[in-house]
Design a protein around this motif. Structure first.
Motif, PDB file in Angstrom:
ATOM      1  N   GLY B 101      60.273  18.238-133.984  1.00 26.87           N
ATOM      2  CA  GLY B 101      60.146  18.598-135.388  1.00 26.87           C
ATOM      3  C   GLY B 101      58.928  17.968-136.042  1.00 26.87           C
ATOM      4  N   ALA B 102      58.643  16.736-135.661  1.00 23.39           N
ATOM      5  CA  ALA B 102      57.464  16.061-136.200  1.00 23.39           C
ATOM      6  C   ALA B 102      56.203  16.798-135.771  1.00 23.39           C
ATOM      7  CB  ALA B 102      57.443  14.610-135.737  1.00 23.39           C
ATOM      8  N   LEU B 105      55.884  20.005-137.676  1.00 26.41           N
ATOM      9  CA  LEU B 105      55.382  19.811-139.036  1.00 26.41           C
ATOM     10  C   LEU B 105      53.877  19.555-139.049  1.00 26.41           C
ATOM     11  CD1 LEU B 105      58.287  17.695-140.529  1.00 26.41           C
ATOM     12  CD2 LEU B 105      57.584  19.994-141.217  1.00 26.41           C
ATOM     13  N   VAL B 114      56.970  18.154-146.392  1.00 32.65           N
ATOM     14  CA  VAL B 114      58.081  17.308-145.992  1.00 32.65           C
ATOM     15  C   VAL B 114      58.026  16.010-146.784  1.00 32.65           C
ATOM     16  CG1 VAL B 114      56.812  16.273-144.083  1.00 32.65           C
ATOM     17  CG2 VAL B 114      59.300  16.296-144.041  1.00 32.65           C
ATOM     18  N   ALA B 115      59.202  15.541-147.197  1.00 30.88           N
ATOM     19  CA  ALA B 115      59.244  14.333-148.016  1.00 30.88           C
ATOM     20  C   ALA B 115      59.045  13.086-147.166  1.00 30.88           C
ATOM     21  CB  ALA B 115      60.580  14.264-148.757  1.00 30.88           C
ATOM     22  N   ASP B 116      59.771  13.032-146.043  1.00 27.63           N
ATOM     23  CA  ASP B 116      59.757  11.822-145.224  1.00 27.63           C
ATOM     24  C   ASP B 116      59.892  12.242-143.767  1.00 27.63           C
ATOM     25  OD1 ASP B 116      60.103   9.428-143.990  1.00 27.63           O
ATOM     26  OD2 ASP B 116      62.107   9.057-144.810  1.00 27.63           O
ATOM     27  N   ALA B 117      58.824  12.033-143.002  1.00 29.09           N
ATOM     28  CA  ALA B 117      58.769  12.601-141.651  1.00 29.09           C
ATOM     29  C   ALA B 117      59.951  12.199-140.762  1.00 29.09           C
ATOM     30  CB  ALA B 117      57.450  12.221-140.979  1.00 29.09           C
ATOM     31  N   SER B 118      60.397  10.971-140.871  1.00 27.02           N
ATOM     32  CA  SER B 118      61.495  10.560-139.984  1.00 27.02           C
ATOM     33  C   SER B 118      62.527   9.756-140.747  1.00 27.02           C
ATOM     34  CB  SER B 118      60.954   9.733-138.813  1.00 27.02           C
ATOM     35  OG  SER B 118      60.357   8.563-139.291  1.00 27.02           O
ATOM     36  N   CYS B 119      63.611  10.433-141.080  1.00 29.35           N
ATOM     37  CA  CYS B 119      64.667   9.743-141.810  1.00 29.35           C
ATOM     38  C   CYS B 119      65.893   9.550-140.941  1.00 29.35           C
ATOM     39  CB  CYS B 119      65.014  10.482-143.094  1.00 29.35           C
ATOM     40  SG  CYS B 119      65.693  12.119-142.830  1.00 29.35           S
TER      41      CYS B 119
END
Lengths: 130, 130
Positions: B101-102, B105, B114-119
Motif C-alpha cells: 500500500g505504501a 501510494l 493520505v494523512a499518515d502513511a503507516s498507522c
DNA sequence: CCGTATCCCATGCGATACTG
DNA sequence: CAGTATCGCATGGGATACGG
C-alpha cells in the motif's frame, strides 16, 4: 463535482484494501497472471460478471496504475490488459491470502461451504536479481 | 430464515477476502497485535467507529474463529478479545499488504492523498520452531 | 462497562438496452 | 469486438436510543 473514488486515506493499509476490494477485481487480476489478456477473454473466463462491471473495474485498475490498457488500431478492434510492475507485486500477497483462505476454510469447515478450494493461479513470484 | 453471512464460496481466496473486507475489521485486528484488548480499549482507539459496528464486527470475527471472546465474571464486567492461531497468521499478510500500500501510494502520489502513511503495527511474525 | 434495536441512507452491483 | 447508459434494488454502515 464528480465523486472521488479515493477520498483521503488515513494510512497505506486502507489504500491497499481499496484497490483489491470489490466483487470482481481479484478475479480480473487473476486472469492476467499468465500475461496480457483481451477484454473478451477476461469476460468469458469470469462467470456471472456483467460487461458493465468488467469495464468499470478495468478502468479503476488502470486509473490506479495496477494494469495498462493497450488499444491495437485494427479491425475488428483489439484491446489488451496487462499488469504494471505495481500490479505484479500483488501476486505474492494474493498467493499468501489464498493459502490463508484455505486454512481458514479448514478451520471453519463445519460452518462454511466452498465449491472449489483453489480456483486462482497466483504464485510466489520468481526470484529476481536485485 | 436468517441471512447467511457466508453463503457459499467458489474458492478460498473469496473466503479470505470476506474475512478482512469491511470498513473496520483490519483496524480492529490491528488493535490486538500486542495482546488481548478490552472492548472499551478497542472502541477508544478507533476513531469514528460506532459501538454497533464494533460489536457486530467482533461477533463476526469470533464466529469466523479469528479471535476469541473472554468474559470475566466481575463487577464492572470485563471482556477481552484476543487472536486465535488462525488470526495470528493474518499478521504477515497484513504486513505485506501495508508495505504494498505504501508503494501504491508513492506511485499514485499525484492523485491520491493520505494523512499518515503507516498507522498500523502489523509486523513480520517472529520465527517459531516447527 | 458492554453491549442491542431501530431506522435510514449511500453505495455497489445486477439487468437490460444501446453504440462506435 | 469492446464497450456505455439507465434504472433499480440489496446491502453495509451511520445516528440514535435503549438494555443487562
Amino acid at each position: 463535482m464528480t465523486k472521488q473514488r479515493h477520498p483521503e486515506y488515513t494510512c497505506s493499509m486502507e489504500a491497499a484494501l481499496s484497490v483489491i476490494s470489490g466483487k470482481w477485481k481479484v478475479k480480473i487480476l487473476n486472469q492476467l497472471m499468465d500475461g496480457p489478456r483481451r477484454y473478451s477473454e477476461i469476460r468469458r473466463s469470469i462467470d456471472g460478471m456483467t460487461e458493465k462491471m468488467l469495464s468499470q473495474q478495468l478502468r479503476e485498475l488502470e486509473e490506479d496504475k495496477i494494469l495498462t490498457r493497450k488499444v491495437y488500431p485494427e479491425v475488428p478492434p483489439r484491446v489488451e490488459y496487462a499488469f504494471t510492475e505495481l500490479g505484479k507485486e500483488l501476486a505474492s500477497i494474493f498467493y499468501a491470502l489464498e493459502k490463508w483462505g484455505a486454512h481458514f476454510l479448514t478451520v471453519n469447515s463445519d460452518t462454511i461451504k466452498v465449491a472449489d478450494a483453489s480456483c486462482y493461479t497466483f504464485r510466489e513470484p520468481v526470484a529476481e536479481a536485485v
